[in-house]
Design an enzyme around this catalytic site. Structure first.
Site, PDB file in Angstrom:
ATOM      1  N   TYR A  67       0.821  -1.225   0.000  1.00 18.07           N
ATOM      2  CA  TYR A  67       0.000   0.000   0.000  1.00 18.07           C
ATOM      3  C   TYR A  67       0.851   1.270   0.000  1.00 18.07           C
ATOM      4  O   TYR A  67       0.478   2.270  -0.606  1.00 18.07           O
ATOM      5  CB  TYR A  67      -0.993  -0.034   1.167  1.00 18.07           C
ATOM      6  CG  TYR A  67      -2.092  -1.043   0.918  1.00 18.07           C
ATOM      7  CD1 TYR A  67      -2.065  -2.308   1.508  1.00 18.07           C
ATOM      8  CD2 TYR A  67      -3.119  -0.758   0.025  1.00 18.07           C
ATOM      9  CE1 TYR A  67      -3.042  -3.253   1.216  1.00 18.07           C
ATOM     10  CE2 TYR A  67      -4.103  -1.690  -0.271  1.00 18.07           C
ATOM     11  CZ  TYR A  67      -4.062  -2.939   0.333  1.00 18.07           C
ATOM     12  OH  TYR A  67      -5.017  -3.873   0.019  1.00 18.07           O
ATOM     13  N   ASN A  70     -12.602   2.249  -5.991  1.00 21.07           N
ATOM     14  CA  ASN A  70     -11.199   2.656  -6.072  1.00 21.07           C
ATOM     15  C   ASN A  70     -10.750   3.354  -4.787  1.00 21.07           C
ATOM     16  O   ASN A  70     -11.541   4.053  -4.150  1.00 21.07           O
ATOM     17  CB  ASN A  70     -10.989   3.581  -7.271  1.00 21.07           C
ATOM     18  CG  ASN A  70     -11.354   2.901  -8.574  1.00 21.07           C
ATOM     19  OD1 ASN A  70     -11.467   1.679  -8.642  1.00 21.07           O
ATOM     20  ND2 ASN A  70     -11.585   3.696  -9.610  1.00 21.07           N
ATOM     21  N   HIS A 129     -14.570   1.091  -0.525  1.00 18.81           N
ATOM     22  CA  HIS A 129     -13.449   0.224  -0.131  1.00 18.81           C
ATOM     23  C   HIS A 129     -12.308   1.014   0.508  1.00 18.81           C
ATOM     24  O   HIS A 129     -11.180   0.512   0.616  1.00 18.81           O
ATOM     25  CB  HIS A 129     -12.938  -0.566  -1.339  1.00 18.81           C
ATOM     26  CG  HIS A 129     -13.918  -1.585  -1.819  1.00 18.81           C
ATOM     27  ND1 HIS A 129     -13.834  -2.174  -3.071  1.00 18.81           N
ATOM     28  CD2 HIS A 129     -15.023  -2.118  -1.243  1.00 18.81           C
ATOM     29  CE1 HIS A 129     -14.847  -3.022  -3.218  1.00 18.81           C
ATOM     30  NE2 HIS A 129     -15.570  -3.013  -2.142  1.00 18.81           N
ATOM     31  N   CYS A 173      -6.642   3.766  12.696  1.00 17.96           N
ATOM     32  CA  CYS A 173      -5.931   3.289  13.890  1.00 17.96           C
ATOM     33  C   CYS A 173      -6.670   2.107  14.500  1.00 17.96           C
ATOM     34  O   CYS A 173      -7.860   2.219  14.820  1.00 17.96           O
ATOM     35  CB  CYS A 173      -5.809   4.395  14.941  1.00 17.96           C
ATOM     36  SG  CYS A 173      -4.985   3.822  16.439  1.00 17.96           S
ATOM     37  N   CYS A 183      -0.007   6.679  16.363  1.00 13.91           N
ATOM     38  CA  CYS A 183      -1.261   7.355  16.012  1.00 13.91           C
ATOM     39  C   CYS A 183      -1.265   8.741  16.645  1.00 13.91           C
ATOM     40  O   CYS A 183      -1.045   8.857  17.860  1.00 13.91           O
ATOM     41  CB  CYS A 183      -2.456   6.552  16.542  1.00 13.91           C
ATOM     42  SG  CYS A 183      -4.019   7.454  16.467  1.00 13.91           S
ATOM     43  N   THR A 194     -15.552  -1.620 -14.299  1.00 11.13           N
ATOM     44  CA  THR A 194     -15.450  -2.658 -13.273  1.00 11.13           C
ATOM     45  C   THR A 194     -15.788  -4.032 -13.844  1.00 11.13           C
ATOM     46  O   THR A 194     -16.667  -4.149 -14.699  1.00 11.13           O
ATOM     47  CB  THR A 194     -16.342  -2.354 -12.048  1.00 11.13           C
ATOM     48  OG1 THR A 194     -16.134  -3.360 -11.050  1.00 11.13           O
ATOM     49  CG2 THR A 194     -17.823  -2.276 -12.425  1.00 11.13           C
ATOM     50  N   SER A 195     -15.088  -5.054 -13.373  1.00 10.57           N
ATOM     51  CA  SER A 195     -15.259  -6.419 -13.893  1.00 10.57           C
ATOM     52  C   SER A 195     -16.454  -7.116 -13.254  1.00 10.57           C
ATOM     53  O   SER A 195     -16.848  -8.195 -13.673  1.00 10.57           O
ATOM     54  CB  SER A 195     -13.988  -7.229 -13.592  1.00 10.57           C
ATOM     55  OG  SER A 195     -13.766  -7.243 -12.180  1.00 10.57           O
ATOM     56  N   ASN A 221     -17.731  -0.031 -20.278  1.00  7.82           N
ATOM     57  CA  ASN A 221     -16.582  -0.844 -19.878  1.00  7.82           C
ATOM     58  C   ASN A 221     -15.792  -1.260 -21.116  1.00  7.82           C
ATOM     59  O   ASN A 221     -16.364  -1.331 -22.215  1.00  7.82           O
ATOM     60  CB  ASN A 221     -17.100  -2.098 -19.149  1.00  7.82           C
ATOM     61  CG  ASN A 221     -16.138  -2.552 -18.062  1.00  7.82           C
ATOM     62  OD1 ASN A 221     -15.727  -1.760 -17.217  1.00  7.82           O
ATOM     63  ND2 ASN A 221     -15.759  -3.811 -18.109  1.00  7.82           N
ATOM     64  N   LEU A 222     -14.499  -1.537 -20.914  1.00  2.84           N
ATOM     65  CA  LEU A 222     -13.651  -1.914 -22.066  1.00  2.84           C
ATOM     66  C   LEU A 222     -14.189  -3.190 -22.702  1.00  2.84           C
ATOM     67  O   LEU A 222     -14.203  -3.341 -23.914  1.00  2.84           O
ATOM     68  CB  LEU A 222     -12.209  -2.124 -21.587  1.00  2.84           C
ATOM     69  CG  LEU A 222     -11.092  -2.047 -22.626  1.00  2.84           C
ATOM     70  CD1 LEU A 222     -11.104  -0.696 -23.332  1.00  2.84           C
ATOM     71  CD2 LEU A 222      -9.738  -2.286 -21.963  1.00  2.84           C
TER      72      LEU A 222
END
Ligand code: BV8
Length: 229
Positions: free
Chosen positions: A52, A88, A105, A113, A132, A172-173, A197-198
């Site tokens: 991340y 995203n 998400h 924390c 923190c 999105t899939s 979508n693609l």
């Protein structure tokens, strides 16, 4: 007309943010369960932070693309009648000017924390386990929703999808739930559904209309058609 737009990794692909399942996708080289589960964090926090921290650092090298900007323009026209729900964790919707955005998400530029449960804006790495700022314990984790965890603002999202006249899915899939199930909720409430979508997503048969191609082209075209209409 009340509109809910669901976005996934595909809307940020043209900005240079890797998607998940595509050949060179984010999950490539990482088993999902090795980097995006609470169990993985318990077992190997440093490895998870590396994953991340790298994505957070990479954010400063990318910019919103025409699809993000088009949705920000649409918000100017529709105001509270538009809600963007994104899977995203990048901040490209906001950097394009969108305000009504729900990060179901979580967000890369936020820390959570585990001690005091505070969520706070965070730009730097977490891999050095900083204390923190609120409670002082070194229990800061990426503020993202991992597999097996409950997504953020589910009540607000389901209420908006349930009231929507038009539900639009972009980039999105349709492989991850509960996001992949929102189109069914929209259909059950009589909304019209559109996929941009693609390629066809896993839930493509649930959409009244499909337009397949790059979001950077499809979304500005769709917004222009809506705004002029
Ligand atoms: C939960 C954050 C309980 C971290 C992520 C039902 C059935 C089966 C399984 C389940 C189920 N319900 C729950 C599960 C388990 C699990 C799940 O769905 N597993 C899957 C793998 C089967 N779900 C969970 O654990 C969720 N939690 O269910 O809690 C609950 C539920 C409801 C209410 C209360 C409690 C939590 C899931 C969240 C996990 N965290 N991200 C991080 O980012 O690292 S998921 C992550 O993967 C993303 O956020 C996103 O959601 C998903 C990736 O999908 P996409 O964004 O769609 O990206 P992908 O690469 O797959 O596809 C890109 C698409 O774009 C493609 O279609 C491509 O064609 C297109 N594209 C590419 N380029 C372009 C383009 N389109 C247009 N233009 C382009 N240029």
């Amino acid at each position: 007309m009340k509109i809910v737009v669901l976005t996934g990794a595909g809307i940020s692909a043209e900005s240079g943010v890797p998607t998940f399942r595509d050949a060179d996708g984010l999950w490539e080289g990482h088993r999902v369960e090795d980097v995006a589960t609470p169990e993985a964090y318990e077992a190997r926090p440093s490895a998870v932070h590396r994953f991340y921290d790298a994505r957070r650092t990479a954010l400063s090298a990318v910019e919103p693309n025409p699809a993000h900007h088009a949705l920000a323009r649409l918000e100017e026209h529709l105001g509270d009648d538009l809600l963007v729900v994104t899977q995203n964790i990048d901040d490209l919707h906001e950097r394009a000017g969108s305000r009504r955005v729900v990060h179901m998400h979580g967000e890369l530029r936020s820390a959570l924390c585990r001690g005091c449960r505070s969520r706070m804006p965070w730009q730097a790495d977490l891999g050095d386990f900083p204390p923190c700022p609120r409670c002082g314990v070194s229990e800061l984790r990426p503020d993202v929703v991992w597999f097996g965890e409950i997504p953020y603002e589910m009540d607000r999202i389901l209420a908006a999808v349930g009231e929507s006249d038009l539900f639009v899915s972009i980039g999105t899939s349709g492989a991850v739930y509960p996001a992949a199930g929102f189109v069914q909720v929209a259909l059950l409430n009589g909304a019209r559904t559109l996929e941009l979508n693609l390629q066809p997503s896993e839930g493509t048969t649930l959409f009244h209309e499909h337009r397949h191609g790059p979001a950077g082209v499809l979304v500005p075209e769709w917004v222009a058609s809506l705004v002029t209409a």
